[in-house]
Design an enzyme around this catalytic site. Structure first.
Site, PDB file in Angstrom:
ATOM      1  CG  HIS A 158      -5.341  -1.919   9.022  1.00 45.45           C
ATOM      2  ND1 HIS A 158      -4.958  -1.160  10.312  1.00 45.45           N
ATOM      3  CD2 HIS A 158      -5.898  -1.033   8.215  1.00 45.45           C
ATOM      4  CE1 HIS A 158      -5.352   0.046  10.089  1.00 45.45           C
ATOM      5  NE2 HIS A 158      -6.014   0.141   8.833  1.00 45.45           N
ATOM      6  N   GLY A 159      -1.966  -2.934   9.706  1.00 47.70           N
ATOM      7  CA  GLY A 159      -1.120  -2.762  11.385  1.00 47.70           C
ATOM      8  C   GLY A 159      -0.079  -3.992  10.947  1.00 47.70           C
TER       9      GLY A 159
ATOM     10  CD  GLU B  36      -6.910  -6.348   2.995  1.00 48.46           C
ATOM     11  OE1 GLU B  36      -7.034  -6.020   1.767  1.00 48.46           O
ATOM     12  OE2 GLU B  36      -6.115  -5.556   3.854  1.00 48.46           O
TER      13      GLU B  36
ATOM     14  CD  GLU C 292      -6.971   0.076   1.384  1.00 52.84           C
ATOM     15  OE1 GLU C 292      -7.619   0.632   1.855  1.00 52.84           O
ATOM     16  OE2 GLU C 292      -6.104  -0.588   1.588  1.00 52.84           O
TER      17      GLU C 292
ATOM     18  CG  HIS D 184      -8.163   4.049   0.748  1.00 55.41           C
ATOM     19  ND1 HIS D 184      -8.449   4.047   1.994  1.00 55.41           N
ATOM     20  CD2 HIS D 184      -9.399   4.413   0.159  1.00 55.41           C
ATOM     21  CE1 HIS D 184      -9.645   4.063   2.364  1.00 55.41           C
ATOM     22  NE2 HIS D 184     -10.320   4.269   1.301  1.00 55.41           N
TER      23      HIS D 184
ATOM     24  CB  THR E  84      -9.307   1.374   7.040  1.00 55.97           C
ATOM     25  OG1 THR E  84      -8.951   2.082   5.633  1.00 55.97           O
ATOM     26  CG2 THR E  84     -10.796   0.759   6.846  1.00 55.97           C
TER      27      THR E  84
ATOM     28  NE  ARG F 188      -7.761  11.213   5.098  1.00 59.43           N
ATOM     29  CZ  ARG F 188      -8.469  10.438   6.297  1.00 59.43           C
ATOM     30  NH1 ARG F 188      -7.467   9.701   6.821  1.00 59.43           N
ATOM     31  NH2 ARG F 188      -9.539  10.431   6.614  1.00 59.43           N
ATOM     32  CG  HIS F 189      -3.630   9.191   1.335  1.00 64.32           C
ATOM     33  ND1 HIS F 189      -4.707   8.435   0.389  1.00 64.32           N
ATOM     34  CD2 HIS F 189      -4.037   8.655   2.332  1.00 64.32           C
ATOM     35  CE1 HIS F 189      -5.260   7.418   1.112  1.00 64.32           C
ATOM     36  NE2 HIS F 189      -4.773   7.718   2.141  1.00 64.32           N
TER      37      HIS F 189
ATOM     38  NE  ARG G 203       7.500  21.390   3.206  1.00 63.49           N
ATOM     39  CZ  ARG G 203       8.842  21.693   3.018  1.00 63.49           C
ATOM     40  NH1 ARG G 203       9.733  21.941   2.004  1.00 63.49           N
ATOM     41  NH2 ARG G 203       9.540  21.687   4.393  1.00 63.49           N
TER      42      ARG G 203
ATOM     43  CG  ASN H 230      -1.862   1.186   1.467  1.00 67.41           C
ATOM     44  OD1 ASN H 230      -1.369   2.225   1.085  1.00 67.41           O
ATOM     45  ND2 ASN H 230      -3.145   1.094   1.442  1.00 67.41           N
TER      46      ASN H 230
ATOM     47  NE  ARG I 129      -9.538   8.092   3.934  1.00 71.74           N
ATOM     48  CZ  ARG I 129      -9.832   7.246   4.927  1.00 71.74           C
ATOM     49  NH1 ARG I 129      -8.869   6.266   5.189  1.00 71.74           N
ATOM     50  NH2 ARG I 129     -10.907   7.261   5.923  1.00 71.74           N
TER      51      ARG I 129
ATOM     52  CG  HIS J  25       2.014   6.099   4.674  1.00 72.77           C
ATOM     53  ND1 HIS J  25       0.768   6.581   5.292  1.00 72.77           N
ATOM     54  CD2 HIS J  25       1.965   5.206   5.748  1.00 72.77           C
ATOM     55  CE1 HIS J  25       0.263   6.309   6.402  1.00 72.77           C
ATOM     56  NE2 HIS J  25       1.051   5.143   6.443  1.00 72.77           N
TER      57      HIS J  25
HETATM   58  N1  PXP Z   1      -5.767  -3.274   4.019  1.00 69.96           N
HETATM   59  C1  PXP Z   1      -6.567  -2.236   4.104  1.00 69.96           C
HETATM   60  C2  PXP Z   1      -7.887  -2.781   3.503  1.00 69.96           C
HETATM   61  C3  PXP Z   1      -6.327  -1.051   4.483  1.00 69.96           C
HETATM   62  O1  PXP Z   1      -7.241  -0.244   4.516  1.00 69.96           O
HETATM   63  C4  PXP Z   1      -4.952  -0.682   4.870  1.00 69.96           C
HETATM   64  C5  PXP Z   1      -4.631   0.723   5.360  1.00 69.96           C
HETATM   65  O2  PXP Z   1      -4.856   1.621   4.202  1.00 69.96           O
HETATM   66  C6  PXP Z   1      -4.058  -1.486   4.821  1.00 69.96           C
HETATM   67  C7  PXP Z   1      -4.451  -3.041   4.340  1.00 69.96           C
HETATM   68  C8  PXP Z   1      -2.525  -1.305   5.089  1.00 69.96           C
HETATM   69  O3  PXP Z   1      -2.482  -1.171   6.485  1.00 69.96           O
HETATM   70  P1  PXP Z   1      -1.273  -0.610   7.133  1.00 69.96           P
HETATM   71  O4  PXP Z   1      -0.781   0.585   6.325  1.00 69.96           O
HETATM   72  O5  PXP Z   1      -1.380  -0.548   8.613  1.00 69.96           O
HETATM   73  O6  PXP Z   1      -0.109  -1.746   6.704  1.00 69.96           O
END
Ligand code: PXP
Length: 238
Positions: A191-192, A151, A70, A43, A101, A49-50, A18, A7, A45, A10
């Protein structure tokens, strides 16, 4: 082998800090693919935002592996996705104020709207995955909504404060993955996840792909820092 979806949201977040053009998410995607990523996740959104539409269009053109978009089930976003035709759409819940999320999609609580979004996307040839908590009722609802993949949200596992807490969550994830696989639903998770906790998820063989963003981009900032400084230092030589 377990696949890795990276993903790159970021990268766009850093650019937006900036409001300029750097770093370019599509360039980051190319580097991720060269390094072995099996898919690129972005993603789009509702609040943009990004990632912007321009980013996902560029990614659609440049990604050689698979583009996993996403997205929420908002009608405008669904119609953008139908035009974009990513290889996969992952439907997630979206709240304006959240930092990322927060929970899984409540497919059981909102079956009609979600089924409609799934059908619209599938009609365009897009594979649809639903981001859900590791619960049987959500897996059953995902199947009824026609999703071919899910997922599993690993957020609760990742937030676990103790080894014991994480082990309990990992067992729930394994049971959910097993239940989904038996119903011919392909299983991803994310996620995480980071360089430590991922070790407890890798042995769950029912999971085909992990989607990871934050930990990889954080690590990239640190392990790439020495090279970035020495390149700048070299430019300053008179
Ligand atoms: N999967 C989904 C559905 C998410 O929304 C995210 C965060 O955008 C991720 C995976 C990746 O999560 P992380 O950035 O915490 O690795």
């Amino acid at each position: 082998m377990l696949k890795l979806g990276v993903n790159i949201d970021h990268v766009a977040t850093l650019r937006e800090a900036r409001g300029g053009e750097d770093p370019e998410p599509a360039f980051a995607a190319m580097i991720c693919e060269t390094a072995g990523a099996d898919s690129i996740v972005a993603h789009l959104r509702e609040d943009r935002r990004h990632m912007k539409e321009r980013d996902v269009c560029l990614l659609r053109e440049m990604v050689r592996t698979r583009l996993n978009l996403e997205m929420s089930i908002d009608a405008q976003i669904v119609s953008i996705a139908c035009r974009l035709k990513p290889d996969q759409a992952t439907l997630v819940p979206e709240k304006r104020k959240e930092l990322t999320t927060e929970g899984g999609l409540d497919v059981a609580g909102n079956p009609v709207k979600i089924k409609n979004a799934v059908r619209k996307l599938q009609d365009k040839g897009i594979a649809v995955s639903l981001f859900i908590d590791p619960e049987r009722k959500q897996i059953d609802a995902a199947r009824k909504a026609g999703a071919s993949r899910i997922e599993i949200h690993t957020g609760q596992f990742a937030r676990g404060k103790s080894d014991e807490g994480r082990a309990i969550s990992a067992r729930q994830i394994k049971a959910a993955a097993d239940y989904a696989e038996k119903q011919n639903i392909a299983v991803c998770a994310g996620h995480g996840l980071d360089y430590h906790n991922v070790k407890m998820i890798v042995p769950i063989t029912q999971i085909e792909e992990l989607n990871i963003g934050h930990a990889i981009i954080c690590r990239a900032v640190l392990v790439g820092l020495a090279q970035a400084v020495s390149e700048m230092k070299a430019l300053l030589e008179r």
